[in-house]
Structures are given as C-alpha cells and as structure tokens.
Design an enzyme around this catalytic site. Structure first.
Site, short mmCIF file in Angstrom:
data_model
loop_
_atom_site.label_atom_id
_atom_site.label_comp_id
_atom_site.label_asym_id
_atom_site.label_seq_id
_atom_site.Cartn_x
_atom_site.Cartn_y
_atom_site.Cartn_z
N HIS A 9 35.49 35.22 35.71
CA HIS A 9 34.61 36.29 35.23
C HIS A 9 34.86 37.66 35.88
O HIS A 9 34.86 38.68 35.19
CB HIS A 9 33.15 35.88 35.45
CG HIS A 9 32.17 36.84 34.87
ND1 HIS A 9 32.11 37.14 33.52
CD2 HIS A 9 31.20 37.60 35.46
CE1 HIS A 9 31.14 38.02 33.31
NE2 HIS A 9 30.58 38.32 34.46
N ASP B 185 36.51 32.23 31.17
CA ASP B 185 35.38 32.82 31.89
C ASP B 185 34.34 31.75 32.24
O ASP B 185 33.84 31.05 31.36
CB ASP B 185 34.74 33.92 31.04
CG ASP B 185 33.85 34.84 31.84
OD1 ASP B 185 32.99 34.33 32.57
OD2 ASP B 185 34.00 36.07 31.72
N SER C 288 30.73 42.97 33.35
CA SER C 288 29.62 42.05 33.08
C SER C 288 28.44 42.81 32.48
O SER C 288 28.57 43.41 31.42
CB SER C 288 29.23 41.33 34.37
OG SER C 288 28.39 40.24 34.11
#
Length: 286
Positions: free
Chosen positions: A247, A217, A90
């Site tokens: 995610h 996602d 991320s």
C-alpha cells in the site's frame, strides 16, 4: 502534543503539494519530496489537521478540518509558484482529488497514489471490511468511540527492512515520525464520510491524473479504489500498476518508480503550460 512535521523545499516555479494519509505523517512523503525537488520542483509536504499527535488530538478533528488544512497549504504554495500540482497517498489521494474538483483552474495535475475509498485489501480481516461501513452510524450513536483498529503486519510495506524500521518507530509512540499504530474509530468514520463526498465529486475532476496503485495492495484493493478513480474522473489519466509494492508505494520497493513517473507527468504538463503561456504572450505582442 501535536508537532509541526510539515516541510518546504524551494525549487522552480512548478510546485507540488504532498498530502499524507490518515494517521500518517509528512515523513511518508519525504522520499518522493526529495525526488521531486531534485528534479527542480518546489515541494510542500503539509501536515493534516489533528495529525502527528495522539489519538485524542486526531479525534478532535473531522474530515472538514483535514480538507481545510489542505486548502490553506495550497494557498500557501500558490504564492510561491506559477503552477500548482497536488499528490496524495491513501486518504491523502482523496483529499488531492477533492482539491482538484474544487479548484480546476488552480490545480494543473494530480498524483493519485494508492487511493483508498474502502479498506478492502487482502490483509484486512473480514470483520473490519464489514464493520468499517457502519462506523458513521456508530459515531452518531456515540458507540465504541474509544476503540481503535490496530494495524497488523505487513503495515502496507513489502520491503521487510523498511517495514521493520517503520513499525518500530510507529509502535514506539513517536507519531510525528511514523504515525499512529492504531486507527481510532471516530477518525475512520470521518474517513468514510470523506470517501462518500469525493466519490460524488470524481466526475468534476477535469485535471490530468497520474494514478498509481499496487496490484497486491494489502489495504485497498486496486479494482474498487484506483479503478474507480480511473473510470469516474473526466480528465485524462495515466494508470500504472506496481507489482512489487504494497500500500505505501511512496516508501516501498518501487518508490523510485513513483518519483520517475511523477516527475515526467508533472514536467510534461508544466512544459505544456509554458508553451501556452509563451504563445499567448506572442499573440499579445502582435
């Protein structure tokens, strides 16, 4: 109170620096760390500045502080190994890419897991998608600085069992174990500033990149995030779409795929480095 949740796993002379995401913890990289270490790699899962405490602790820091802690961790790992790789999840993926752009001679390969420049996944409410771009302005005006974006299910996880465990830990207030339940607006503003910087630096990334992103996602759309990296970096890329995860791909259903691909990717680069080193040594001995 901030706890030190980082961990070091000794292995061979090929080291991987693992970087967690915004409001996350090194724990979200632990399964990947164990897999890489089992394959022989030395692994250092570092803790970003301001994390693993409360929201106030996080809001005292900026993206510059987060990146400085990454640089310091890379320096530490470099003392222990010959080849340094970096992988992030991320926001951690953005920090990993920036490190590769800034240190092309040191970083041999990058694991780009679910890179997040924009919070535009399918689970994000429309108001959030529109508002997040204005958070930098709100911070400058000192407006809504006590406000947080509270995450909702599925919390980046398709696996319902893992989701239940992570959400229970997160909502219990144990930020060192599973991170914060909310994303403070000041921290999200800093994330936006980091994203702007890294976007500009992507063409400076000449290091090989393994890009892995969920095709479904819930937090960051694959086309506006991972595809952006693929088309912008100058180094060779390997792009893998995960169809059975959301995610948090490092702990979701396809975590073993992330380990397998990462091990193979980093090992191939390490073997090439060893061959180059051996060839150079042979030439010097002639």
């Amino acid at each position: 109170m901030i706890q030190d949740s980082s961990y070091f796993m000794p292995g061979n002379k090929n080291g991987v620096l693992l970087i967690h995401g915004l409001t996350g913890t090194p724990n979200e990289m632990r399964i990947i760390a164990k897999g890489l270490n089992k394959a022989g790699f030395t692994v250092y899962a570092m803790q970003l500045a301001g994390h693993c405490g409360d929201e106030a602790d996080l809001c005292k820091t900026t993206w510059v502080d987060w990146y400085k802690s990454v640089e310091e961790a890379a320096d530490y790992l470099a003392k222990e190994v010959d080849n340094v790789f970096v992988a992030g999840l991320s926001m951690g993926a953005l920090l990993a890419l920036k490190l590769a752009a800034d240190r092309p001679n040191q970083i041999k390969g990058v694991g780009v897991y679910g890179p997040t420049f924009s919070y535009d996944g399918w689970s994000m409410p429309l108001w959030a998608k529109k508002l997040f771009f204005s958070l930098v302005i709100l911070k400058k005006l000192n407006l809504f600085q006590k406000t947080s974006f509270i995450e909702k299910p599925p919390y980046g996880l398709k696996d319902e069992r893992i989701r239940a465990t992570v959400s229970a830990s997160m909502l219990s207030g144990d930020s060192a174990a599973a991170g914060l339940a909310g994303n403070p607006f000041p921290a999200l503003a800093e994330m936006q500033l980091l994203a702007r910087v890294v976007k500009k630096q992507l063409p400076e990334v000449t290091t090989p990149c393994l890009i892995m992103h969920s095709g479904h996602d819930d937090i960051a759309n694959i086309d506006t995030n991972a595809r952006l990296v693929e088309k912008s970096v100058k180094g060779p890329t390997k792009f893998i779409v995960l169809e059975d995860s959301y995610h948090l791909i490092t702990i979701d259903r396809q975590r073993r795929d992330v380990i397998k691909e990462s091990v193979e990717f980093f090992e191939e680069i390490a073997n090439t480095q060893a061959q180059v080193s051996s060839s150079t040594t042979d030439q010097r001995s002639l």
